[in-house]
Structures are given as C-alpha cells and as structure tokens.
Write a protein that holds these residues in place. Structure first.
Motif, PDB file in Angstrom:
ATOM      1  N   ASP A 196       3.160   0.246  -7.630  1.00 37.85           N
ATOM      2  CA  ASP A 196       2.658  -0.465  -6.447  1.00 37.85           C
ATOM      3  C   ASP A 196       2.071   0.513  -5.432  1.00 37.85           C
ATOM      4  O   ASP A 196       1.002   0.254  -4.845  1.00 37.85           O
ATOM      5  CB  ASP A 196       3.797  -1.266  -5.809  1.00 37.85           C
ATOM      6  CG  ASP A 196       4.238  -2.433  -6.684  1.00 37.85           C
ATOM      7  OD1 ASP A 196       3.435  -2.852  -7.547  1.00 37.85           O
ATOM      8  OD2 ASP A 196       5.375  -2.908  -6.521  1.00 37.85           O
ATOM      9  N   ASP A 197       2.758   1.633  -5.209  1.00 36.83           N
ATOM     10  CA  ASP A 197       2.245   2.647  -4.282  1.00 36.83           C
ATOM     11  C   ASP A 197       0.915   3.208  -4.778  1.00 36.83           C
ATOM     12  O   ASP A 197      -0.024   3.403  -3.987  1.00 36.83           O
ATOM     13  CB  ASP A 197       3.266   3.779  -4.116  1.00 36.83           C
ATOM     14  CG  ASP A 197       4.528   3.309  -3.411  1.00 36.83           C
ATOM     15  OD1 ASP A 197       4.449   2.270  -2.712  1.00 36.83           O
ATOM     16  OD2 ASP A 197       5.576   3.963  -3.555  1.00 36.83           O
ATOM     17  N   LEU A 198       0.835   3.483  -6.075  1.00 43.65           N
ATOM     18  CA  LEU A 198      -0.412   4.000  -6.631  1.00 43.65           C
ATOM     19  C   LEU A 198      -1.545   2.986  -6.479  1.00 43.65           C
ATOM     20  O   LEU A 198      -2.687   3.351  -6.157  1.00 43.65           O
ATOM     21  CB  LEU A 198      -0.228   4.354  -8.107  1.00 43.65           C
ATOM     22  CG  LEU A 198       0.629   5.587  -8.420  1.00 43.65           C
ATOM     23  CD1 LEU A 198       0.840   5.728  -9.911  1.00 43.65           C
ATOM     24  CD2 LEU A 198      -0.026   6.845  -7.855  1.00 43.65           C
ATOM     25  N   THR A 199      -1.223   1.718  -6.702  1.00 39.26           N
ATOM     26  CA  THR A 199      -2.248   0.679  -6.563  1.00 39.26           C
ATOM     27  C   THR A 199      -2.767   0.615  -5.128  1.00 39.26           C
ATOM     28  O   THR A 199      -3.973   0.519  -4.875  1.00 39.26           O
ATOM     29  CB  THR A 199      -1.673  -0.677  -6.981  1.00 39.26           C
ATOM     30  OG1 THR A 199      -1.204  -0.602  -8.338  1.00 39.26           O
ATOM     31  CG2 THR A 199      -2.729  -1.768  -6.882  1.00 39.26           C
ATOM     32  N   GLU A 200      -1.805   0.661  -4.181  1.00 41.16           N
ATOM     33  CA  GLU A 200      -2.202   0.609  -2.769  1.00 41.16           C
ATOM     34  C   GLU A 200      -3.036   1.837  -2.401  1.00 41.16           C
ATOM     35  O   GLU A 200      -4.054   1.727  -1.702  1.00 41.16           O
ATOM     36  CB  GLU A 200      -0.948   0.533  -1.890  1.00 41.16           C
ATOM     37  CG  GLU A 200      -1.256   0.384  -0.413  1.00 41.16           C
ATOM     38  CD  GLU A 200       0.011   0.240   0.403  1.00 41.16           C
ATOM     39  OE1 GLU A 200      -0.087   0.184   1.647  1.00 41.16           O
ATOM     40  OE2 GLU A 200       1.107   0.184  -0.193  1.00 41.16           O
ATOM     41  N   ASN A 201      -2.622   3.012  -2.860  1.00 40.84           N
ATOM     42  CA  ASN A 201      -3.387   4.227  -2.572  1.00 40.84           C
ATOM     43  C   ASN A 201      -4.782   4.173  -3.202  1.00 40.84           C
ATOM     44  O   ASN A 201      -5.769   4.614  -2.596  1.00 40.84           O
ATOM     45  CB  ASN A 201      -2.639   5.449  -3.088  1.00 40.84           C
ATOM     46  CG  ASN A 201      -1.373   5.723  -2.307  1.00 40.84           C
ATOM     47  OD1 ASN A 201      -1.288   5.358  -1.122  1.00 40.84           O
ATOM     48  ND2 ASN A 201      -0.395   6.360  -2.930  1.00 40.84           N
ATOM     49  N   MET A 202      -4.864   3.617  -4.401  1.00 39.71           N
ATOM     50  CA  MET A 202      -6.166   3.486  -5.059  1.00 39.71           C
ATOM     51  C   MET A 202      -7.076   2.551  -4.280  1.00 39.71           C
ATOM     52  O   MET A 202      -8.279   2.812  -4.123  1.00 39.71           O
ATOM     53  CB  MET A 202      -5.973   2.968  -6.488  1.00 39.71           C
ATOM     54  CG  MET A 202      -5.346   3.994  -7.444  1.00 39.71           C
ATOM     55  SD  MET A 202      -6.431   5.408  -7.752  1.00 39.71           S
ATOM     56  CE  MET A 202      -7.745   4.598  -8.634  1.00 39.71           C
ATOM     57  N   GLU A 203      -6.505   1.449  -3.770  1.00 43.08           N
ATOM     58  CA  GLU A 203      -7.307   0.520  -2.991  1.00 43.08           C
ATOM     59  C   GLU A 203      -7.804   1.178  -1.700  1.00 43.08           C
ATOM     60  O   GLU A 203      -8.973   1.022  -1.304  1.00 43.08           O
ATOM     61  CB  GLU A 203      -6.496  -0.727  -2.674  1.00 43.08           C
ATOM     62  CG  GLU A 203      -6.207  -1.595  -3.905  1.00 43.08           C
ATOM     63  CD  GLU A 203      -5.318  -2.774  -3.571  1.00 43.08           C
ATOM     64  OE1 GLU A 203      -4.819  -2.835  -2.412  1.00 43.08           O
ATOM     65  OE2 GLU A 203      -5.120  -3.634  -4.450  1.00 43.08           O
ATOM     66  N   ASN A 204      -6.898   1.925  -1.020  1.00 42.11           N
ATOM     67  CA  ASN A 204      -7.304   2.627   0.204  1.00 42.11           C
ATOM     68  C   ASN A 204      -8.373   3.678  -0.091  1.00 42.11           C
ATOM     69  O   ASN A 204      -9.349   3.830   0.663  1.00 42.11           O
ATOM     70  CB  ASN A 204      -6.092   3.289   0.862  1.00 42.11           C
ATOM     71  CG  ASN A 204      -5.079   2.258   1.360  1.00 42.11           C
ATOM     72  OD1 ASN A 204      -5.452   1.112   1.663  1.00 42.11           O
ATOM     73  ND2 ASN A 204      -3.825   2.648   1.438  1.00 42.11           N
ATOM     74  N   THR A 205      -8.173   4.405  -1.168  1.00 41.94           N
ATOM     75  CA  THR A 205      -9.156   5.424  -1.547  1.00 41.94           C
ATOM     76  C   THR A 205     -10.508   4.790  -1.869  1.00 41.94           C
ATOM     77  O   THR A 205     -11.570   5.307  -1.477  1.00 41.94           O
ATOM     78  CB  THR A 205      -8.650   6.215  -2.761  1.00 41.94           C
ATOM     79  OG1 THR A 205      -7.385   6.815  -2.439  1.00 41.94           O
ATOM     80  CG2 THR A 205      -9.630   7.307  -3.147  1.00 41.94           C
ATOM     81  N   ASP A 206     -10.469   3.661  -2.572  1.00 38.58           N
ATOM     82  CA  ASP A 206     -11.720   2.972  -2.910  1.00 38.58           C
ATOM     83  C   ASP A 206     -12.447   2.502  -1.653  1.00 38.58           C
ATOM     84  O   ASP A 206     -13.669   2.608  -1.543  1.00 38.58           O
ATOM     85  CB  ASP A 206     -11.399   1.791  -3.826  1.00 38.58           C
ATOM     86  CG  ASP A 206     -12.637   1.083  -4.316  1.00 38.58           C
ATOM     87  OD1 ASP A 206     -13.444   1.705  -5.035  1.00 38.58           O
ATOM     88  OD2 ASP A 206     -12.812  -0.103  -3.967  1.00 38.58           O
ATOM     89  N   SER A 207     -11.654   2.003  -0.673  1.00 37.57           N
ATOM     90  CA  SER A 207     -12.264   1.553   0.582  1.00 37.57           C
ATOM     91  C   SER A 207     -12.907   2.729   1.324  1.00 37.57           C
ATOM     92  O   SER A 207     -14.025   2.620   1.857  1.00 37.57           O
ATOM     93  CB  SER A 207     -11.215   0.884   1.465  1.00 37.57           C
ATOM     94  OG  SER A 207     -10.688  -0.263   0.825  1.00 37.57           O
ATOM     95  N   ARG A 208     -12.206   3.856   1.372  1.00 41.89           N
ATOM     96  CA  ARG A 208     -12.744   5.035   2.042  1.00 41.89           C
ATOM     97  C   ARG A 208     -14.005   5.527   1.340  1.00 41.89           C
ATOM     98  O   ARG A 208     -14.975   5.926   1.988  1.00 41.89           O
ATOM     99  CB  ARG A 208     -11.702   6.147   2.099  1.00 41.89           C
ATOM    100  CG  ARG A 208     -10.569   5.879   3.085  1.00 41.89           C
ATOM    101  CD  ARG A 208      -9.820   7.159   3.404  1.00 41.89           C
ATOM    102  NE  ARG A 208      -9.226   7.732   2.199  1.00 41.89           N
ATOM    103  CZ  ARG A 208      -7.994   7.446   1.774  1.00 41.89           C
ATOM    104  NH1 ARG A 208      -7.252   6.576   2.446  1.00 41.89           N
ATOM    105  NH2 ARG A 208      -7.510   8.025   0.692  1.00 41.89           N
ATOM    106  N   ILE A 209     -13.986   5.509   0.022  1.00 45.93           N
ATOM    107  CA  ILE A 209     -15.165   5.964  -0.733  1.00 45.93           C
ATOM    108  C   ILE A 209     -16.368   5.075  -0.425  1.00 45.93           C
ATOM    109  O   ILE A 209     -17.498   5.551  -0.218  1.00 45.93           O
ATOM    110  CB  ILE A 209     -14.858   5.979  -2.244  1.00 45.93           C
ATOM    111  CG1 ILE A 209     -13.866   7.107  -2.575  1.00 45.93           C
ATOM    112  CG2 ILE A 209     -16.140   6.158  -3.064  1.00 45.93           C
ATOM    113  CD1 ILE A 209     -13.376   7.114  -3.996  1.00 45.93           C
TER     114      ILE A 209
END
Length: 245
Positions: A196-209
């Motif tokens: 779940d943490d990895l998924t959330e971090n991936m979503e945040n990273t995708d938004s920043r990108i």
C-alpha cells in the motif's frame, strides 16, 4: 513404503523394498522373542508386526499384479515375466513363513492343550475347564483362555497408547502449524502495508512527474516565443539600418 508407478519400470526397486520389509519384520520377531509374552512391549511389537505383515502381503499382491499388466502391455519379455513370477513365489513363501512364525505360539498352545487331551479326561459335565487342563499338563498358574484374554487386553492397551502418542504428536504438529499460520498471516499483513505504501508513493511520484513534465513543456514553449521576438527585433534593426544607409 508405497508401491507407486512413475511412468517407468520400477518393479525391481519395489521388489527390493519388499525384501527390505521382510528383513525388518524378521528383526522385529527377534526383538519380540527377547520380551516376556505378558509384557506391554511384547504386545506393542506384536501389533507392529501384524501391521507390517499386512503391508507386506499387499505389496506382494501389487508386484504380482504389475507382472500381469506388463505382460499384457508387452513391456517385458515372456522370460522376464517368468523370472519375476518366480521371485514373487519366493516372496509368497516368505509371507507364509511369517504367518506361521506369528501364529507359532497359538499352534503350540493347541498341541499342548485341548488337542492333546484324550477323551478319558471327560467328566460328568463334559470337557474339564481350562484351569484343570493347564494344571494337569504343566502346572501353569494361568489358564490358557485367561492368558489369551489378558494378552489381547494388553495388546489393545498398547494399541491405545500408541494411538494416544500419535494423537499427541498430531496435536503438537497442528499447534505448530497454527503458530506458523499466524506468523504467515502477520507477515502477509506487513507485506500488504508495504505494498500500500509503495502504491501511494508511486501515485505521488507519477503526479509529480506529470506536473514537472507540464512545467517543462511550458518553459520550452516560452523559450521558443523568446527566440521569435529576438528574430523580429533583429529584422527590425536591420531594416532601419538599411533605410538610413
């Protein structure tokens, strides 16, 4: 030992397994002969011997059945089938030997007991009871019928104790499996949290990108407009200079 087929001719291996089982049973007979017939250990070994003898008979039957199947499918030659049949006959002879050895005490009791009593021993009420027969023959303190009943009871008690020990072991195994299941469950929960943490971090990273990509696009667009204005200014200056000249 189970006679199983793995898609190839394992008959020789299974035959060797039967021979090994026969040797183990004979070793148990040797151990039993060292114990008192009224002891619990004697009863326990007898129960183990009886179980292994049934297993031996079953495996000999399976070996014979596999010879017939191989002969019908022509996977072995007729000479090989005859050779294996002779080996099975040897095993069947050993099976009869084991059965006779196991029943040796009972046969001895019959020969030395009622079977050897003359008809003259009949009294007013018919045959004399077991106690009179045993006392008359060898002065035994324990009647043959009572001895057999006591032996059966001891064997049953030994079997029950073995079953209880097996249940205790099974209970411990189940307890360990339960604890292992709890540990695995906790580990799964931890891994789910990590996912779940990895998924959330991936979503945040995708938004920043995406945001950074958009900003870069805007900057690039602005850079292109600036160059256009520079070209226009240079052209204007050139026109003015040419006009003045």
């Amino acid at each position: 030992m189970a006679l199983i087929s793995v898609g190839e001719d394992t008959w020789a291996i299974e035959h060797e397994g039967c021979e090994k089982l026969y040797r183990e049973i004979m070793e148990q007979f040797t151990l039993r002969s060292q114990e008192l017939k009224t002891s619990v250990e004697y009863a326990r070994i007898s129960s183990s011997i009886r179980f292994r003898m049934k297993q031996f008979s079953s495996e000999v039957f399976q070996l014979k059945d596999k010879i017939m199947e191989a002969s019908l499918s022509r996977s072995i030659t007729q000479q090989e089938a005859e050779r294996r049949s002779r080996l099975v006959e040897v095993l069947k002879s050993k099976e009869r030997q084991l059965q006779e050895l196991f029943n040796e005490r009972k046969h001895s009791a019959l020969v030395g007991g009622r079977a050897a009593r003359p008809f003259a021993d009949m009294g007013v009420s018919g045959w004399r009871d077991d106690e009179d027969e045993e006392n008359a023959i060898g002065g035994s303190d324990l009647p043959s019928s009572e001895y057999s009943i006591n032996e059966i009871r001891q064997q049953q008690q030994a079997v029950v104790r073995v079953q209880d020990e097996g249940l205790d072991v099974l209970s411990k195994v189940i307890s360990r499996q339960k604890e292992l299941a709890k540990v695995i469950g906790n580990e799964v929960d931890v891994q789910n949290d990590i996912i779940d943490d990895l998924t959330e971090n991936m979503e945040n990273t995708d938004s920043r990108i995406r945001r950074e990509t958009k900003q870069i696009g805007t900057i690039v667009q602005k850079d292109k407009t600036w160059m256009y204005w520079m070209i226009i200014i240079l052209l204007f200056i050139t026109i003015v200079v040419v006009g003045v000249v």
